[in-house]
Design a protein around this motif. Structure first.
Motif, mmCIF file in Angstrom:
data_model
loop_
_atom_site.group_PDB
_atom_site.id
_atom_site.type_symbol
_atom_site.label_atom_id
_atom_site.label_comp_id
_atom_site.label_asym_id
_atom_site.label_seq_id
_atom_site.Cartn_x
_atom_site.Cartn_y
_atom_site.Cartn_z
ATOM 1 N N GLU A 245 -1.400 -7.984 -6.375
ATOM 2 C CA GLU A 245 -1.355 -7.271 -7.658
ATOM 3 C C GLU A 245 -2.758 -6.928 -8.137
ATOM 4 O OE1 GLU A 245 0.558 -5.259 -10.547
ATOM 5 O OE2 GLU A 245 1.545 -6.390 -8.938
ATOM 6 N N TRP A 248 -3.960 -4.005 -6.086
ATOM 7 C CA TRP A 248 -3.265 -2.785 -6.496
ATOM 8 C C TRP A 248 -3.761 -2.296 -7.855
ATOM 9 C CZ3 TRP A 248 -1.203 0.476 -3.484
ATOM 10 C CH2 TRP A 248 -0.500 0.089 -2.335
ATOM 11 N N ASP A 249 -4.143 -3.212 -8.740
ATOM 12 C CA ASP A 249 -4.688 -2.799 -10.039
ATOM 13 C C ASP A 249 -5.935 -1.949 -9.864
ATOM 14 O OD1 ASP A 249 -2.709 -3.998 -11.497
ATOM 15 O OD2 ASP A 249 -3.874 -5.776 -12.026
ATOM 16 N N LYS A 250 -6.724 -2.264 -8.834
ATOM 17 C CA LYS A 250 -7.921 -1.468 -8.561
ATOM 18 C C LYS A 250 -7.571 -0.127 -7.923
ATOM 19 C CE LYS A 250 -10.796 -5.606 -7.962
ATOM 20 N NZ LYS A 250 -11.621 -5.369 -9.167
ATOM 21 N N HIS A 252 -5.157 1.837 -9.087
ATOM 22 C CA HIS A 252 -4.221 2.363 -10.088
ATOM 23 C C HIS A 252 -3.955 3.858 -9.898
ATOM 24 C CE1 HIS A 252 -7.676 4.212 -12.164
ATOM 25 N NE2 HIS A 252 -8.318 3.094 -11.869
ATOM 26 N N PHE A 253 -4.891 4.549 -9.239
ATOM 27 C CA PHE A 253 -4.729 5.985 -8.990
ATOM 28 C C PHE A 253 -3.843 6.248 -7.772
ATOM 29 C CE2 PHE A 253 -8.553 4.303 -7.081
ATOM 30 C CZ PHE A 253 -8.439 4.686 -5.760
ATOM 31 N N THR A 255 -0.736 4.385 -7.139
ATOM 32 C CA THR A 255 0.451 3.538 -7.288
ATOM 33 C C THR A 255 1.639 4.059 -6.488
ATOM 34 O OG1 THR A 255 1.019 4.782 -9.300
ATOM 35 C CG2 THR A 255 -0.227 2.735 -9.584
ATOM 36 N N ARG A 258 2.595 2.016 -3.371
ATOM 37 C CA ARG A 258 3.065 0.635 -3.434
ATOM 38 C C ARG A 258 4.358 0.471 -2.642
ATOM 39 N NH1 ARG A 258 1.520 -2.994 -8.427
ATOM 40 N NH2 ARG A 258 2.334 -4.386 -6.841
ATOM 41 N N TYR A 286 -6.948 -0.562 0.933
ATOM 42 C CA TYR A 286 -7.813 -0.397 -0.239
ATOM 43 C C TYR A 286 -9.046 0.439 0.118
ATOM 44 C CZ TYR A 286 -11.379 -1.660 -3.679
ATOM 45 O OH TYR A 286 -12.401 -1.610 -4.609
#
Length: 310
Positions: A245, A248-250, A252-253, A255, A258, A286
């Motif tokens: 999580e 994935w927050d990093k 955010h562009f 999503t 996912r 990432y």
């Protein structure tokens, strides 16, 4: 259209290259990924290699120059006519017309052999499992999928060892990330531990808030300019989800990428999931996605120049 973001995954035969890349291609979307194997650039087929007494690991057994030219063309956003090597019978098939897409994933034995090839990648990953585990994987794969006997596979591994030592393993020093999976304390093949060497060529996400959580939590060890990330294979799924999580927050562009399918692999026809594999794949994803974002904004990726290591 901006040039594609290019990932390289290099390692010896049966090191797990396809396991890593298959999951990434699935997440990114097959219609958005150009998938290239540099092993298609063999100069000789299986019969000819036996006649010449040469292994496919030797650079002289491969059209290294053409592979480099094709990587450069793909980086420029141009199509290539890629050769096709059929591992099932060791012969060549008709060439494929390959067009570049948003991402390019390149895997193979000699992907980092020349400086020109290395310069094409935004992210370089090298897979370095322990030799006993790689040999086990090689036997399992070649016996079940390629019709070899165990003795034939082991004999071929011994014959290839000098070329592995001379040409394949030295490429590790050019990688941004070196990934090793190995049996953990449980000995369960579904729960392999992972060690990931993170080099300064990439801006790696900060995972320090997740260090610890008991004897089987992740650990990070500084080693000069490198960091060694250890991920236990039996990492608690809830803890693994927290780390995922945070990554994935990093992103955010992105999503839309996912998925719950990270970390999946097959043994025979049975589907399995590994938390350590999922985290390794997410770290690679990432870097590839962040590089793509930088390229889309007019930059040239995110990887700093990585000096050749002797």
């Amino acid at each position: 259209m901006p040039r594609p973001a290019i990932l390289g995954v290099v390692g010896d035969s049966a090191a797990g290259k396809t396991t890593i890349t298959r999951g990434l291609v699935r997440i990114l979307g097959e219609d958005r990924v150009t998938h290239v194997c540099t092993d298609d650039y063999h100069r000789f087929d299986r019969k000819q290699r036996a006649e010449h007494g040469i292994t496919p690991l030797h650079p002289d057994c491969n059209y290294i120059d053409i592979a480099g030219q094709h990587l450069d063309l793909l980086r420029e956003g141009k199509a290539i006519l890629k050769p096709v090597y059929r591992h099932a019978d060791g012969t060549f098939g008709p060439p494929d017309y390959v067009q570049p897409h948003v991402f390019t994933v390149v895997e193979g034995l000699l992907g980092y052999h020349t400086a020109a090839m290395r310069d094409c990648y935004d992210v370089r990953v090298y897979l370095a499992p322990p030799e006993d585990l790689r040999r086990k994987w090689k036997v399992q794969r070649d016996c079940s999928r390629r019709g070899y006997t165990t003795d034939e596979v082991l004999t071929e591994l011994d014959r290839r060892e000098p070329d592995s030592a001379a040409f394949i393993r030295p490429q590790e020093r050019y990688a941004d990330m070196v990934v090793s999976f190995f049996a953990g304390e449980s000995g369960d093949p579904d729960f392999l531990d992972a060690e990931v060497v993170l080099r300064e060529g990439l801006p790696h996400p900060d995972l320090s808030p997740f260090i610890g959580n008991g004897a089987r939590g992740i650990t990070i060890e500084g080693r000069g300019s490198e960091r060694l990330l250890r991920i236990p294979g039996d990492l608690d799924p809830a803890r693994a989800a927290e780390i995922e999580e945070a990554i994935w927050d990093k992103l955010h562009f992105a999503t839309h990428l996912r998925s719950q399918r990270l970390g999946e692999f097959t043994v025979g026809i049975d589907l399995h999931r590994s938390e350590s594999l999922a985290l390794v794949q997410l770290l690679v994803l990432y870097h590839l996605v962040v590089a793509r974002a930088a390229i889309a904004l007019g930059g040239d990726g995110t990887r700093a120049p990585l000096a050749d290591r002797s």
